[in-house]
Structures are given as C-alpha cells and as structure tokens.
Design a protein around this motif. Structure first.
Motif, short mmCIF file in Angstrom:
data_model
loop_
_atom_site.label_atom_id
_atom_site.label_comp_id
_atom_site.label_asym_id
_atom_site.label_seq_id
_atom_site.Cartn_x
_atom_site.Cartn_y
_atom_site.Cartn_z
N GLU A 170 -0.68 -6.54 -8.37
CA GLU A 170 -0.98 -6.22 -9.77
C GLU A 170 -1.14 -4.71 -9.96
O GLU A 170 -0.68 -4.14 -10.95
CB GLU A 170 -2.24 -6.96 -10.23
CG GLU A 170 -2.06 -8.46 -10.39
CD GLU A 170 -1.00 -8.81 -11.42
OE1 GLU A 170 -0.98 -8.17 -12.49
OE2 GLU A 170 -0.18 -9.70 -11.14
N LEU A 171 -1.81 -4.08 -8.98
CA LEU A 171 -2.01 -2.63 -9.05
C LEU A 171 -0.67 -1.91 -8.98
O LEU A 171 -0.43 -0.95 -9.71
CB LEU A 171 -2.93 -2.18 -7.91
CG LEU A 171 -3.28 -0.69 -7.85
CD1 LEU A 171 -4.03 -0.26 -9.12
CD2 LEU A 171 -4.13 -0.39 -6.62
N LEU A 172 0.21 -2.39 -8.09
CA LEU A 172 1.53 -1.77 -7.95
C LEU A 172 2.32 -1.91 -9.25
O LEU A 172 2.97 -0.95 -9.70
CB LEU A 172 2.28 -2.43 -6.80
CG LEU A 172 3.73 -1.97 -6.57
CD1 LEU A 172 3.77 -0.47 -6.30
CD2 LEU A 172 4.36 -2.74 -5.42
N LYS A 173 2.27 -3.10 -9.88
CA LYS A 173 2.98 -3.31 -11.13
C LYS A 173 2.47 -2.35 -12.21
O LYS A 173 3.25 -1.83 -13.01
CB LYS A 173 2.81 -4.76 -11.59
CG LYS A 173 3.58 -5.78 -10.76
CD LYS A 173 3.36 -7.20 -11.28
CE LYS A 173 4.14 -8.22 -10.46
NZ LYS A 173 3.89 -9.60 -10.92
N TYR A 174 1.15 -2.14 -12.23
CA TYR A 174 0.57 -1.24 -13.23
C TYR A 174 1.10 0.18 -13.04
O TYR A 174 1.52 0.84 -14.00
CB TYR A 174 -0.95 -1.25 -13.13
CG TYR A 174 -1.61 -0.16 -13.95
CD1 TYR A 174 -1.74 -0.30 -15.33
CD2 TYR A 174 -2.06 1.00 -13.35
CE1 TYR A 174 -2.32 0.71 -16.10
CE2 TYR A 174 -2.63 2.02 -14.10
CZ TYR A 174 -2.76 1.85 -15.47
OH TYR A 174 -3.33 2.86 -16.21
N GLN B 162 0.83 -1.21 0.00
CA GLN B 162 0.00 0.00 0.00
C GLN B 162 0.87 1.25 0.00
O GLN B 162 0.58 2.21 -0.73
CB GLN B 162 -0.92 0.00 1.22
CG GLN B 162 -2.26 -0.67 0.98
CD GLN B 162 -3.28 -0.22 2.00
OE1 GLN B 162 -2.98 -0.09 3.19
NE2 GLN B 162 -4.49 0.02 1.57
N GLY B 163 1.92 1.25 0.82
CA GLY B 163 2.81 2.40 0.87
C GLY B 163 3.50 2.63 -0.47
O GLY B 163 3.62 3.78 -0.92
N GLN B 164 3.90 1.53 -1.14
CA GLN B 164 4.54 1.66 -2.44
C GLN B 164 3.55 2.18 -3.49
O GLN B 164 3.91 2.99 -4.35
CB GLN B 164 5.10 0.30 -2.88
CG GLN B 164 6.29 -0.16 -2.04
CD GLN B 164 6.71 -1.58 -2.37
OE1 GLN B 164 5.88 -2.43 -2.68
NE2 GLN B 164 8.00 -1.84 -2.30
N ILE B 165 2.31 1.72 -3.40
CA ILE B 165 1.27 2.18 -4.34
C ILE B 165 1.01 3.67 -4.14
O ILE B 165 0.91 4.44 -5.10
CB ILE B 165 -0.02 1.37 -4.14
CG1 ILE B 165 0.15 -0.04 -4.72
CG2 ILE B 165 -1.21 2.07 -4.83
CD1 ILE B 165 -1.00 -0.97 -4.43
N ASN B 166 0.92 4.10 -2.89
CA ASN B 166 0.69 5.52 -2.61
C ASN B 166 1.83 6.38 -3.12
O ASN B 166 1.63 7.50 -3.59
CB ASN B 166 0.50 5.73 -1.11
CG ASN B 166 -0.80 5.14 -0.60
OD1 ASN B 166 -1.76 4.98 -1.36
ND2 ASN B 166 -0.87 4.80 0.67
#
Length: 284
Positions: free
Chosen positions: A118-122, A78-82
């Motif tokens: 998957e979201l992070l990869k996108y 989550q932190g990486q996605i943010n």
C-alpha cells in the motif's frame, strides 16, 4: 542418463527436499546397505532417484521456502519504496512521519508485506514537484499570517490540469522571489494545511497558498536595506567575524537570527555597532 547424470539429479532432488548428507547416507545404509551413491549399482541408483522424486516437500522445508519467498518480496518492495522516496526527494524523517501517521508503526521495517504494498502504491501515485533551490543562509522563518479558513476549503473550484500546472509554476516563482527553500515551503504547508506537498492540497488550499505567497512578495521593502546589508558585510569581514558570531550577536541583541529579519532601525543600529568596533589586533 549415465551414472554421473543420475547422481547429479539426485543432488537436485536432495536439495529440493532439504536433505543433509547425513540424511542421504542414513537412507542408503538402511535401504541398500551402502554408505555412498557411488557404491550403488545402476539399478539401485535409479531406484534411489525415483524414491527422491516421489517424496513431497517436508512441511518444515515448505514453510522455510514460503518464508524465503515472503522475505524476497518484502526486500524487493522495500527497495522499490526507497527508489520512490528518492524520486520524490523525501527525507528519512518525512518517510518515518508518514509511516507512523498512516500505520501507527515506527518505521518501514515494521510494516507487513500488505502495508508495504500500500505504501509503494501511494508513493508511485505521487508526481514529482520541483521546488526552487535558491538558498539564502540567513533567510529565517516568516511570521505566518495565512489567509486560509475552513470556509475557503468548502469553496469548490474546477481547475484544469493546465491551470493547475500554471498555479504550481506561479508558486515556484513566488517562492524563488522570497528565497524559500524546499524545506521552508514544506514546513509552511504542514503547519498551515497539515500537508507536506502542494500536490496534496485541495484546490481551495492551493489557491490560498498562492495568494499568501503573493501577499508576502508584494510587501514593501526599504530600497536602501540591501546597501546597508552590504556595508555590514564589509564590516563583518573587517572584524573577521564568522557567520556563527554574527548570528549569536543578532540573537543576543535583537532576538533574531538573520539580518533580513531586522527592522530598518535595527539594521542601521547593527551597522553602527560594527563600525564602532576596532580592528582586531594582529596576531590574535
């Protein structure tokens, strides 16, 4: 190991097993007839340590550890996605819309760990696109007349990375000339192509978008309108109007939210109206 070192090692093992103080005391009383490790002999203490080291993790403890590990990984993702969302300058609404569209879930917090990955990869695969930041508070929505069609999307062209960067740079220039904000450009892309970024467009769509911007930029603008707008600025200042008052009047009178959307005739009419208004009475 000396006595204190053995006790410290039993602490480690009890923590590994998830034992409470009461569980430890109960075991000591049952097996050695003593309530504390400090009452054990050296031999008994070593025997107690050996017993602890031989015990496998309890299933409940193992499950808790696995949950903790999963939670840690989930939080890290989550932190990486943010971080990626901040890098791409996405708004919270955009992120939520993308999550809902791709996973049918309402928020990032509802995603599984696999979906988060998957979201992070996108996000990590998306390049940063710089948009012009020239803001015009009065510049409102164009009546979009896109030249895009399904047939044009079927035309496959080969654009090199160098040509692509030139096209993106050209659209930057055109958007800046038109006074478009980042949000304005994104809104047009979503409305016209169903995509929120120029980097997501097909080659045909990107070329179409460039052509559309160029057509808007080439539309003739009466030379004296800037002078008329400047005069309305003077009159609005004389009357002490706020931007909200001016906008309300334009909406009520012309059905438009900004002076730049008025026709030449409407703009002159607005100027005459302002000039006809008396100075505000002092003290009111």
């Amino acid at each position: 190991m000396n006595f204190s070192e053995v006790i410290a090692q039993t602490d480690v093992e009890m923590q590994r097993l998830g034992w409470t103080i009461d569980q430890g005391r109960e075991h000591l009383i049952k097996n050695y007839g003593k309530r504390s490790r400090t009452l054990l002999t050296q031999l008994e203490l070593l025997d107690f340590l050996q017993y602890l080291e031989s015990q496998p993790l309890d299933e409940v403890v193992t499950a808790k550890i696995n949950v903790d590990i999963e939670q840690l990984c989930w939080t890290q993702q989550q932190g990486q996605i943010n971080t990626q969302i901040e890098r791409l300058c996405w708004m919270k609404e955009e992120e939520q819309e993308y999550v809902t569209t791709t996973s049918s879930k309402q928020s990032q917090n509802s995603l599984t760990q696999e979906e988060l990955l998957e979201l992070l990869k996108y996000f990590e695969a998306q390049p940063i696109v710089e948009y012009p930041s020239n803001l015009d508070a009065e510049y409102e929505e164009f009546q979009y007349l896109s030249t895009y069609s399904e047939e044009s999307d079927n035309v496959i062209t080969r654009i090199s990375s160098e040509d692509l960067s030139q096209i993106l740079a050209n659209t930057d220039v055109q958007m800046q000339r038109l006074g478009w904000t980042t949000e304005r450009g994104r809104e047009h892309l979503i409305k016209t192509y169903g995509k929120r970024s120029r980097t997501l467009l097909t080659e045909a769509e990107l070329l179409d978008f460039r052509q559309y911007l160029a057509s808007l930029a080439s539309q003739p603008t009466p030379a004296d309108l800037s002078d008329v707008i400047a005069k309305t600025d003077v009159e609005i200042q004389r009357l002490g109007w706020t931007p909200e008052q001016g906008r309300e009047h334009l909406i009520e009178t012309y059905g438009k939210r900004g002076r730049t959307l008025l026709t030449e005739e409407e703009l002159h009419g607005f100027l005459k109206y302002l000039q006809s208004q008396p100075d505000p009475i002092a003290g009111f």
